[in-house]
Design a protein around this motif. Structure first.
Motif, short mmCIF file in Angstrom:
data_model
loop_
_atom_site.label_atom_id
_atom_site.label_comp_id
_atom_site.label_asym_id
_atom_site.label_seq_id
_atom_site.Cartn_x
_atom_site.Cartn_y
_atom_site.Cartn_z
N MET A 168 -62.72 -5.25 12.55
CA MET A 168 -62.60 -4.27 13.66
C MET A 168 -61.41 -4.58 14.44
O MET A 168 -60.69 -3.93 14.71
N PHE A 169 -61.35 -5.99 15.02
CA PHE A 169 -60.15 -6.27 15.60
C PHE A 169 -58.86 -6.38 14.93
O PHE A 169 -57.81 -5.71 15.40
N GLY A 170 -59.02 -6.59 13.61
CA GLY A 170 -57.77 -6.44 12.72
C GLY A 170 -57.29 -5.30 12.62
O GLY A 170 -56.08 -4.75 12.64
N ILE A 171 -58.23 -4.17 12.41
CA ILE A 171 -57.75 -2.57 12.21
C ILE A 171 -57.36 -2.21 13.53
O ILE A 171 -56.26 -1.36 13.81
N LEU A 172 -57.92 -2.41 14.74
CA LEU A 172 -57.47 -2.08 16.11
C LEU A 172 -55.92 -2.62 16.27
O LEU A 172 -55.21 -2.07 16.79
N PHE A 173 -55.80 -3.88 15.72
CA PHE A 173 -54.23 -4.55 16.24
C PHE A 173 -53.35 -3.68 15.16
O PHE A 173 -52.35 -3.42 15.89
N ILE A 174 -53.54 -3.21 14.08
CA ILE A 174 -52.79 -2.59 13.10
C ILE A 174 -52.43 -1.17 13.92
O ILE A 174 -51.40 -0.46 13.81
N LEU A 175 -53.45 -0.63 14.33
CA LEU A 175 -53.38 0.81 15.00
C LEU A 175 -52.52 0.73 16.21
O LEU A 175 -51.63 1.60 16.34
N VAL A 176 -52.77 -0.38 17.02
CA VAL A 176 -51.89 -0.67 18.24
C VAL A 176 -50.43 -0.77 17.74
O VAL A 176 -49.35 -0.32 18.49
N MET A 177 -50.36 -1.48 16.87
CA MET A 177 -48.82 -1.86 16.29
C MET A 177 -48.30 -0.47 15.77
O MET A 177 -46.99 -0.24 16.13
N ILE A 178 -48.96 0.30 14.94
CA ILE A 178 -48.52 1.61 14.68
C ILE A 178 -48.05 2.62 15.60
O ILE A 178 -46.97 3.18 15.74
N VAL A 179 -49.02 2.64 16.89
CA VAL A 179 -48.70 3.47 17.82
C VAL A 179 -47.43 3.03 18.63
O VAL A 179 -46.69 3.68 19.14
N VAL A 180 -47.30 1.83 18.85
CA VAL A 180 -46.11 1.22 19.65
C VAL A 180 -44.96 1.52 18.96
O VAL A 180 -43.96 1.93 19.65
N CYS A 181 -44.86 1.26 17.51
CA CYS A 181 -43.37 1.30 16.71
C CYS A 181 -43.35 2.91 16.71
O CYS A 181 -42.31 3.07 16.85
N LEU A 182 -44.14 3.67 16.63
CA LEU A 182 -43.80 5.17 16.67
C LEU A 182 -43.45 5.38 17.97
O LEU A 182 -42.71 6.39 18.37
N TRP A 183 -43.98 5.02 19.17
CA TRP A 183 -43.45 5.20 20.63
C TRP A 183 -42.21 4.78 20.72
O TRP A 183 -41.43 5.35 21.40
N VAL A 184 -41.75 3.64 20.09
CA VAL A 184 -40.26 3.11 20.22
C VAL A 184 -39.32 3.88 19.62
O VAL A 184 -38.17 4.27 19.88
N VAL A 185 -39.54 4.43 18.48
CA VAL A 185 -38.64 5.17 17.69
C VAL A 185 -38.89 6.83 17.82
O VAL A 185 -38.07 7.45 17.31
N ARG A 186 -39.55 7.08 18.82
CA ARG A 186 -39.93 8.42 18.97
C ARG A 186 -38.76 9.28 19.22
O ARG A 186 -38.60 10.49 18.51
N PRO A 187 -37.76 8.85 19.94
CA PRO A 187 -36.46 9.72 20.26
C PRO A 187 -35.54 10.00 18.76
O PRO A 187 -35.00 10.82 18.94
N PHE A 188 -35.75 9.03 18.03
CA PHE A 188 -35.23 9.11 16.70
C PHE A 188 -35.79 9.65 15.57
O PHE A 188 -34.98 9.81 14.63
N ILE A 189 -37.07 10.07 15.71
CA ILE A 189 -38.00 10.56 14.53
C ILE A 189 -37.38 11.91 13.90
O ILE A 189 -37.04 11.95 12.91
N LEU A 190 -36.97 12.87 15.06
CA LEU A 190 -36.47 14.24 14.53
C LEU A 190 -35.17 14.11 13.74
O LEU A 190 -34.94 14.91 12.73
N GLY A 191 -34.28 13.14 14.50
CA GLY A 191 -32.86 13.25 13.93
C GLY A 191 -32.94 12.46 12.54
O GLY A 191 -32.37 12.68 11.54
#
Length: 365
Positions: free
Chosen positions: A14-37
Motif C-alpha cells: 500500500m505504501f509503495g502504491i501511495l508513493f508512486i501515486l504521489v510521484m505521478i501527481v507531483v510530476c504532473l503538477w510540475v509539467v502542468r504548464p507545458f502539457i497542452l503545448g
C-alpha cells in the motif's frame, strides 16, 4: 526441507502504491504548464512526420535542415494567420469606432424585400415592423437578456489569448525537439506500451498515431482547403475583411460547421448591396466550396487510417465539445483505439451461426 511460506506484506504494498501515486501527481503538477503545448506538438509532429522525411530526402538525408524548414513552416502556418488577424483588427479598429460613434449609421433597415418571399414573407415583414417600432425598443428588449452573457463570453475568450499564444510558442519549440529526436521518442513510447500491455499496447499506440494522421489529413487539410478557396472567393468578390472572415471560416470548418456560415451571408450582403453579378459568382463558388468535404474528407481519411468515417467525425465533434481545440485529435484517437480493442476482443470467439439456438435446450428449461 520445505521453505517457510513468505508472508504477504500488505502495508508495504500500500505504501509503495501511495508513493508512486504521489510521484505521478507531483510530476504532473510540475509539467502542468507545458502539457497542452507538448500535446499539440505531439499531434502536429505525428501528422506531419511523412512530410519531414520527404524534406529530409531532398536535403541529402540531413535532419537539421529539414527540422529548420518544418519549424519555419509551423511558424508560417500557425503564427502568421493569427498575426494577420490581430493586425487586421488593430488597423480597422479606428474605422469601426468612428462608424459606431456616428448616429446616422444607427438606423434600423426596413427590410421591405421580405414581402417578396413566397409564403412567409408578409408574416416576417409584419413581425419585423412590430419589433422595430418605437426606434426598436421591442427589439432591444428581446436581445438585452443575451447581451450580458455574450459580452461575458467574449471577454473571457479575449483573456485566453495570452495563454493561447504561450501554448503556441511552446508547441513550436517542442515540435522542433520532436522533429530532431522523433525516432527515439517513438521507440520509447512503444517500449512503454509493450511493458504495459505487450503486443496489444504497441498496436494501440500505432493505431493512435494512424488516427491522428487521419484527422490531420481528413479534417484539418479539408478545412484548410475550404477556407483558402472560400477566402479567395471573398477577396475577389470584394467582401471587406476577407482575411478575418477566412480565419473564421477555417475555425468553422474545423468545428464541422462548414464554410456556409460565412459564405452565404456574404452572398446575401452582395445581393442586398445591389451587386448581383458578383453575388451570383460568389454563390456558385460557395456551392462548390461547401460541397468539397463530401468527397475530399473521406478520401483523405482513408489515406491516414482504415477507420469508419462516422467514428472519426463523431470523435472530432465530441472531442471539440469535451476538450476544446485539442479535442480535435483526442476524440478520434480515443474512439479509434477503443473501437479496435473492442473489435479484437470480440474476434477472439467465432461468429454466431445463422441458425438460431434452441433456448430450451441451451438453458436446460
Amino acid at each position: 526441507m520445505t521453505q517457510p511460506k513468505k508472508r504477504f506484506d500488505l502495508a508495504r504494498l500500500m505504501f509503495g502504491i501511495l508513493f508512486i501515486l504521489v510521484m505521478i501527481v507531483v510530476c504532473l503538477w510540475v509539467v502542468r504548464p507545458f502539457i497542452l503545448g507538448f500535446a499539440w506538438a505531439g499531434m502536429v509532429v505525428i501528422a506531419t512526420w511523412p512530410l519531414l522525411l520527404r524534406v529530409q530526402k531532398y536535403t541529402g538525408g540531413r535532419r537539421t535542415p529539414a527540422v529548420i524548414f518544418m519549424t519555419l513552416l509551423l511558424v508560417v502556418v500557425f503564427v502568421l494567420p493569427f498575426g494577420l488577424v490581430i493586425n487586421s483588427i488593430v488597423d480597422n479598429s479606428g474605422q469601426l469606432v468612428d462608424w459606431v460613434g456616428k448616429p446616422e449609421n444607427w438606423h434600423i433597415p426596413k427590410l421591405a424585400w421580405l414581402n417578396d418571399i413566397p409564403g412567409v414573407g408578409r408574416r416576417l415583414y409584419r413581425n419585423w415592423q412590430a419589433m422595430t417600432a418605437d426606434n426598436g425598443k421591442a427589439l432591444v428588449a428581446s436581445v438585452q437578456p443575451y447581451a450580458g452573457a455574450a459580452t461575458t463570453w467574449f471577454v473571457s475568450q479575449v483573456a485566453h489569448v495570452g495563454g493561447f499564444m504561450l501554448h503556441g510558442t511552446l508547441m513550436v519549440v517542442f515540435s522542433a525537439l520532436l522533429y530532431a529526436k522523433g525516432e527515439a521518442v517513438a521507440k520509447g513510447i512503444r517500449h512503454f506500451a509493450l511493458r504495459l500491455a505487450e503486443k496489444r499496447g504497441e498496436a494501440a499506440v500505432i493505431l493512435g498515431a494512424q488516427a491522428i494522421r487521419a484527422v490531420a489529413l481528413g479534417v484539418v487539410v479539408t478545412a484548410l482547403t475550404q477556407a483558402l478557396l472560400g477566402g479567395i472567393g471573398l477577396a475577389i468578390s470584394g467582401i471587406p475583411y476577407a482575411t478575418l472572415l477566412t480565419v473564421l471560416m477555417f475555425i468553422c470548418c474545423l468545428a464541422q460547421i462548414g464554410p456556409s456560415l460565412i459564405l452565404f451571408p456574404a452572398v446575401f450582403w452582395l445581393y442586398w448591396s445591389g451587386d448581383n453579378t458578383w453575388g451570383t459568382v460568389l454563390l456558385v463558388w460557395s456551392c462548390v466550396v461547401v460541397s468539397m468535404d463530401n468527397f475530399l474528407r473521406p478520401a483523405l481519411i482513408r489515406l491516414g487510417a482504415d477507420l469508419p468515417l462516422l467514428l472519426i467525425l463523431s470523435g472530432v465533434i465530441g472531442g471539440l465539445l469535451a476538450f476544446g481545440m485539442i479535442g480535435l485529435f483526442i476524440g478520434p484517437v480515443v474512439l479509434a483505439v477503443s473501437y479496435r480493442l473492442i473489435s479484437a476482443w470480440i474476434d477472439e470467439v467465432p461468429e454466431p451461426t445463422d441458425e438460431l439456438p434452441d433456448l430450451e435446450r441451451d438453458l436446460n428449461i
